[in-house]
Design a protein around this motif. Structure first.
Motif, PDB file in Angstrom:
ATOM      1  N   THR A 256       0.845  -1.196   0.000  1.00  0.00           N
ATOM      2  CA  THR A 256       0.000   0.000   0.000  1.00  0.00           C
ATOM      3  C   THR A 256       0.877   1.241   0.000  1.00  0.00           C
ATOM      4  N   PRO A 257       0.343   2.392  -0.417  1.00  0.00           N
ATOM      5  CA  PRO A 257      -1.043   2.618  -0.848  1.00  0.00           C
ATOM      6  C   PRO A 257      -1.298   2.078  -2.248  1.00  0.00           C
ATOM      7  N   VAL A 258      -2.606   1.835  -2.555  1.00  0.00           N
ATOM      8  CA  VAL A 258      -2.990   1.304  -3.851  1.00  0.00           C
ATOM      9  C   VAL A 258      -4.122   2.147  -4.434  1.00  0.00           C
ATOM     10  N   THR A 259      -4.344   1.917  -5.712  1.00  0.00           N
ATOM     11  CA  THR A 259      -5.489   2.481  -6.422  1.00  0.00           C
ATOM     12  C   THR A 259      -6.404   1.335  -6.813  1.00  0.00           C
ATOM     13  N   VAL A 260      -7.700   1.523  -6.656  1.00  0.00           N
ATOM     14  CA  VAL A 260      -8.691   0.522  -7.064  1.00  0.00           C
ATOM     15  C   VAL A 260      -9.570   1.155  -8.133  1.00  0.00           C
ATOM     16  N   LYS A 261      -9.721   0.453  -9.255  1.00  0.00           N
ATOM     17  CA  LYS A 261     -10.483   1.044 -10.363  1.00  0.00           C
ATOM     18  C   LYS A 261     -11.072  -0.044 -11.247  1.00  0.00           C
ATOM     19  N   PRO A 262     -12.111   0.271 -12.033  1.00  0.00           N
ATOM     20  CA  PRO A 262     -12.658  -0.696 -12.987  1.00  0.00           C
ATOM     21  C   PRO A 262     -11.688  -0.910 -14.147  1.00  0.00           C
ATOM     22  N   SER A 263     -11.717  -2.100 -14.707  1.00  0.00           N
ATOM     23  CA  SER A 263     -10.775  -2.419 -15.780  1.00  0.00           C
ATOM     24  C   SER A 263     -11.141  -1.758 -17.094  1.00  0.00           C
ATOM     25  N   ASP A 264     -12.404  -1.400 -17.288  1.00  0.00           N
ATOM     26  CA  ASP A 264     -12.818  -0.831 -18.572  1.00  0.00           C
ATOM     27  C   ASP A 264     -13.792   0.315 -18.384  1.00  0.00           C
ATOM     28  N   GLY A 265     -13.667   1.050 -17.297  1.00  0.00           N
ATOM     29  CA  GLY A 265     -14.519   2.212 -17.077  1.00  0.00           C
ATOM     30  C   GLY A 265     -13.972   3.422 -17.805  1.00  0.00           C
ATOM     31  N   ASN A 266     -14.632   4.572 -17.600  1.00  0.00           N
ATOM     32  CA  ASN A 266     -14.139   5.812 -18.199  1.00  0.00           C
ATOM     33  C   ASN A 266     -14.562   7.001 -17.353  1.00  0.00           C
ATOM     34  N   HIS A 267     -14.010   8.166 -17.693  1.00  0.00           N
ATOM     35  CA  HIS A 267     -14.310   9.428 -17.006  1.00  0.00           C
ATOM     36  C   HIS A 267     -14.049   9.328 -15.501  1.00  0.00           C
ATOM     37  N   ALA A 268     -13.074   8.492 -15.096  1.00  0.00           N
ATOM     38  CA  ALA A 268     -12.659   8.371 -13.693  1.00  0.00           C
ATOM     39  C   ALA A 268     -13.765   7.834 -12.789  1.00  0.00           C
ATOM     40  N   ARG A 269     -14.823   7.279 -13.384  1.00  0.00           N
ATOM     41  CA  ARG A 269     -15.900   6.735 -12.556  1.00  0.00           C
ATOM     42  C   ARG A 269     -15.427   5.442 -11.888  1.00  0.00           C
ATOM     43  N   GLY A 270     -15.664   5.338 -10.581  1.00  0.00           N
ATOM     44  CA  GLY A 270     -15.304   4.131  -9.847  1.00  0.00           C
ATOM     45  C   GLY A 270     -13.844   4.041  -9.478  1.00  0.00           C
ATOM     46  N   VAL A 271     -13.071   5.112  -9.646  1.00  0.00           N
ATOM     47  CA  VAL A 271     -11.646   5.111  -9.342  1.00  0.00           C
ATOM     48  C   VAL A 271     -11.423   5.722  -7.970  1.00  0.00           C
ATOM     49  N   THR A 272     -10.691   5.018  -7.106  1.00  0.00           N
ATOM     50  CA  THR A 272     -10.350   5.533  -5.777  1.00  0.00           C
ATOM     51  C   THR A 272      -8.845   5.418  -5.584  1.00  0.00           C
ATOM     52  N   LEU A 273      -8.237   6.499  -5.099  1.00  0.00           N
ATOM     53  CA  LEU A 273      -6.777   6.608  -5.033  1.00  0.00           C
ATOM     54  C   LEU A 273      -6.251   6.547  -3.598  1.00  0.00           C
ATOM     55  N   GLU A 274      -4.982   6.165  -3.491  1.00  0.00           N
ATOM     56  CA  GLU A 274      -4.186   6.239  -2.258  1.00  0.00           C
ATOM     57  C   GLU A 274      -4.902   5.585  -1.077  1.00  0.00           C
ATOM     58  N   LEU A 275      -5.132   4.278  -1.221  1.00  0.00           N
ATOM     59  CA  LEU A 275      -5.830   3.521  -0.181  1.00  0.00           C
ATOM     60  C   LEU A 275      -4.830   2.711   0.632  1.00  0.00           C
ATOM     61  N   HIS A 276      -4.982   2.735   1.949  1.00  0.00           N
ATOM     62  CA  HIS A 276      -4.098   1.992   2.853  1.00  0.00           C
ATOM     63  C   HIS A 276      -4.841   0.896   3.617  1.00  0.00           C
ATOM     64  N   ASP A 277      -6.031   1.208   4.089  1.00  0.00           N
ATOM     65  CA  ASP A 277      -6.721   0.344   5.032  1.00  0.00           C
ATOM     66  C   ASP A 277      -7.582  -0.706   4.340  1.00  0.00           C
ATOM     67  N   GLU A 278      -7.737  -1.838   5.009  1.00  0.00           N
ATOM     68  CA  GLU A 278      -8.538  -2.939   4.466  1.00  0.00           C
ATOM     69  C   GLU A 278      -9.967  -2.507   4.204  1.00  0.00           C
ATOM     70  N   ALA A 279     -10.556  -1.794   5.153  1.00  0.00           N
ATOM     71  CA  ALA A 279     -11.963  -1.393   4.978  1.00  0.00           C
ATOM     72  C   ALA A 279     -12.124  -0.476   3.773  1.00  0.00           C
ATOM     73  N   ASP A 280     -11.181   0.459   3.616  1.00  0.00           N
ATOM     74  CA  ASP A 280     -11.281   1.390   2.488  1.00  0.00           C
ATOM     75  C   ASP A 280     -11.081   0.676   1.158  1.00  0.00           C
ATOM     76  N   PHE A 300      -0.329   2.567  -6.031  1.00  0.00           N
ATOM     77  CA  PHE A 300      -0.538   4.005  -6.143  1.00  0.00           C
ATOM     78  C   PHE A 300       0.801   4.687  -6.389  1.00  0.00           C
ATOM     79  N   ILE A 301       0.831   5.550  -7.400  1.00  0.00           N
ATOM     80  CA  ILE A 301       2.042   6.293  -7.722  1.00  0.00           C
ATOM     81  C   ILE A 301       1.821   7.742  -7.349  1.00  0.00           C
ATOM     82  N   ASP A 302       2.684   8.263  -6.540  1.00  0.00           N
ATOM     83  CA  ASP A 302       2.544   9.639  -6.097  1.00  0.00           C
ATOM     84  C   ASP A 302       2.917  10.588  -7.224  1.00  0.00           C
ATOM     85  N   GLY A 303       2.106  11.597  -7.426  1.00  0.00           N
ATOM     86  CA  GLY A 303       2.362  12.576  -8.471  1.00  0.00           C
ATOM     87  C   GLY A 303       1.066  13.264  -8.866  1.00  0.00           C
TER      88      GLY A 303
END
Length: 729
Positions: A256-280, A300-303
């Motif tokens: 961690t941290p990681v990014t979770v996102k859909p494999s074929d989504g668009n317009h950043a829908r469903g994308v969550t950045l910089e996650l550390h905790d299991e619940a998140d 997750f890549i910082d920048g």
């Protein structure tokens, strides 16, 4: 003053192309003023004051006076209600965000009846503007209330429903700047640029050169990453996961941290950045899963997020993002602070806005708020920042800062995936520095949105539409012909189907697959494809959208010009055989032969400057159209001593004409003459003699198309002409 009766709208015609009014689409409305014919604007108490209070910008209308306030002068001096309605509609369109400048109103021979036109590219929008313009004017005439806001809203709604989106629109506008014609192929954003075989098609920021395979690859973000990584392009480590538990396991493996996102989504829908905790991470999986077919967990890549636009293998624009936060004042709730944020004029729900409204009920926003332990009802302490959104705001232009190494990897990624137009989502600490060690490519997007480059929140707009137009139609010395095929337009009544079909045959023999739209049907490459009359807008439109047509010969009629307009914006050759037929056009207020000039001239008005007008010099009214032609003029005549032809040959060193001298058909260039053949030898198969003026018109047209005299002569002798159903030319 007693209430005055409504202006009656007798009929409307939407003229889609060049017409007797203008080169562009207009709505023509026939108005019966009735008793209002006796009440110009200066005879209705309070009318002008009511109009200018509702529409104060009428003062900007110069009208025929030619200066600011010109229309107001006409109102005060007294002008008729058809003219007033024209300006009211134009101003309503302006207020709805559609700049409108052109309009005309002309009285016809029947007292109190007028023809009023105004320019509008979309018929549905024009009709809504007409409806509300009519209502507003009648309310002003009869001193009744009128609410302007619903009228503007209705017109705006029609514009949003019917107009091209910003990405498609900017490409079309750029093509128009290069004088490349366009045809809208559906109610959405599928547009044809150019005619016939020279066309390209776009759909938003995709083109007919955009590979379906490449688009499929780009939609699969995990496969795209593996493909890029195999070619040495920096990408974040990651893995597709099947459920929330697996998402947490993968996050632990890659760190961690990681990014979770859909494999074929668009317009950043469903994308969550910089996650550390299991619940998140598990909550982020639940947000991403509905937005795509699979979910990816990646390091997750910082920048800073960047969007790099690649067109034809070159970087043409770049933007960078910023997070969205609000700052507390100690009294307002978070919801109230966000309401103020959403009042930013750059934010809105439609595509015309570069930034979206912030929705506190959106899943990703709720997750961010949960991580900060705040809700919409929380009162935020003074000076405390609340992060609302980490991504999706890439609207700060940075094109001039892009390092060549970053541009190289962006172009390489587009080539690896196979996209001609691509939007690269990249994470970079500094776009002005080399890519290696400080960034990665997150996604490759097909059909990228262009609005962020057209309306950046900071920085200069970029001409991305022109970049795409230049990609589809590379510039050359013959740039005036980009997207164009040779088009021959034929208007008149005398054997014009024969003229069109013979010219089509000669063009076919010259090596161009030629389509002919005529009153005897439609033909393509000698084969009849339609038997019904196609000498109209619809027939020409079908021909111009046919990708097989390398040249087009289009017969039209005066009635079609009056009721539909021409289907093409310009033509290479315009042919006028006669101005007959005014007797059939009384329903268009054409009552004498002299009125036909205004109709028929439309065909000559659209001739390109490097094209030619072919005119029947035996009819003075036709020969006089020569003064209106932007290109060369070629006359034809049965009389070798025709005065107009003699003057034409003398006035221009290379003035060309086709004439009958004795029994010979002669091609004349200035003082030089060449015999093409005799009227007997220039016969159809079986020795059939065609109508001589029609034959001369076809010969002159073929000569204007640079078809060699030898081929013209041979082609006439092999032209199998029949008007029977199913015949081929």
């Amino acid at each position: 003053m007693a209430k005055l009766n409504d202006i009656q709208l007798l009929r409307t015609n939407f003229l889609r192309g060049p017409s007797v009014w203008t080169y562009r689409p207009v709505l023509e409305v026939w108005l019966d003023l009735g008793e209002l014919e006796d009440y110009p604007s200066n005879k209705i108490p309070g009318l002008n004051e009511r109009l200018t209070s509702w529409l104060p910008d009428l003062i900007e209308h110069t009208c025929g006076v030619g200066e600011r306030g010109g229309f107001i002068q006409r109102l005060e001096g007294g002008t008729w209600m058809g003219h007033v309605l024209e300006h009211v509609i134009i101003e309503l369109l302006n207020l709805a965000g559609l700049p409108a400048e052109f309009g005309q109103t002309r009285e016809i021979s029947q007292r109190g009846v007028y023809r009023m036109v105004f320019r509008c590219p979309e018929e549905a929008v024009a009709r809504v503007a007409l409806e509300y313009g009519h209502k507003l004017l009648m309310a002003a005439i009869n001193d009744e209330p009128f609410d302007l806001k619903p009228a503007i809203h209705a017109i705006k709604t029609a514009i949003n429903d019917r107009y091209l989106g910003p990405s498609t629109g900017c490409i079309v506008d750029a093509a128009a700047e290069r004088r490349i014609p366009h045809i809208r192929l559906n109610d959405g954003n599928l547009v044809q640029l150019g005619y016939g075989a020279a066309q390209r098609r776009i759909w938003t920021a995709e083109s007919d050169q955009t590979s379906a395979i490449a688009e499929g690859i780009a939609q699969d973000k995990d496969f795209t990453k593996r493909l890029l990584a195999a070619c040495g392009v920096p990408v974040p480590e990651g893995q597709v996961v099947a459920n929330a538990d697996e998402a947490w396991e993968v996050a632990q493996e890659i760190g961690t941290p990681v990014t979770v996102k859909p494999s074929d989504g668009n317009h950043a829908r469903g994308v969550t950045l910089e996650l550390h905790d299991e619940a998140d991470i598990k909550a982020a999986f639940a947000l991403a899963e509905p937005e795509g077919s699979e979910v990816i967990v990646e390091r997750f890549i910082d920048g800073v997020e960047h969007r790099i636009l690649v067109v034809g293998g070159k970087v043409v624009a770049a933007t960078k993002g910023e997070t969205v936060s609000v700052y507390g004042n100690g009294t307002a709730t978070l919801g109230e602070l966000v309401d103020v944020l959403n009042q930013d004029p750059r934010r809105g729900p439609e595509q015309e806005y570069p930034l979206d409204w912030i929705n506190l009920e959106a899943g990703a926003v709720k997750l961010e708020l949960k991580r900060q332990n705040v809700t919409a009802g929380s009162v935020i302490p003074k000076g405390q920042a609340v992060l609302l959104q980490r991504n999706g705001n890439m609207a700060i232009d940075c094109t001039d800062e892009v390092h060549p190494d970053v541009a190289y990897y962006a172009a390489l990624a587009a080539k690896i995936v196979g996209l001609d137009i691509a939007g690269m989502d990249m994470i970079l600490k500094d776009v002005s520095q080399p890519m290696q060690g400080q960034g990665a490519i997150l996604e490759v997007n097909a059909g990228p949105g262009l609005l962020m480059h057209l309306k950046p929140t900071n920085g200069a707009p970029r001409p991305v539409g022109m970049a795409i137009a230049d990609h589809l139609f590379p510039r050359s010395e013959e740039d005036n012909d980009a997207g164009r095929i040779p088009i021959v337009g034929v208007v008149g009544t005398r054997e014009n189907a024969f003229v069109a079909r013979l010219v089509g045959w000669l063009l076919q023999l010259s090596g161009k697959r030629t389509g002919v739209a005529s009153s005897e049907g439609m033909f393509l490459a000698n084969r009849q494809t339609q038997k019904t009359d196609t000498a109209n807008w619809a027939g020409a439109h079908r021909l111009l959208t046919n990708r097989l047509a390398e040249a087009a010969v289009i017969q039209t009629t005066s009635r079609s010009i009056l009721e539909e307009g021409l289907a093409y914006d310009r033509c290479l050759i315009g042919v006028v055989t006669d101005m007959d037929g005014y007797e059939t056009l009384t329903d268009h207020d054409v009552h004498e032969a002299g009125q036909m000039r205004r109709v028929i001239r439309t065909q000559i008005d659209v001739v390109l400057s490097h094209g030619a007008g072919v005119l029947n010099a035996d009819l003075p009214e036709v020969a006089e159209l020569a003064e209106l032609c932007d290109g060369e003029v070629i006359l034809y005549t049965l009389d070798a001593d025709n005065a107009a032809v003699a003057a034409h040959r003398q006035a221009q060193e290379n003035g060309r004409a086709v004439l009958v001298k004795g029994h010979n058909v002669v091609l004349a260039t200035g003082a030089q003459e060449r015999v093409l053949g005799t009227l007997d030898t220039l016969a159809l198969p079986g020795g059939r003699r065609p109508d001589t003026p029609a034959l001369l018109a076809a010969i002159a047209t073929a000569w204007a198309l640079d078809i060699s005299p030898d081929l013209i002569g041979a082609g006439i002798k092999t032209f199998e002409y029949s008007t029977a159903a199913g015949a081929t030319a």
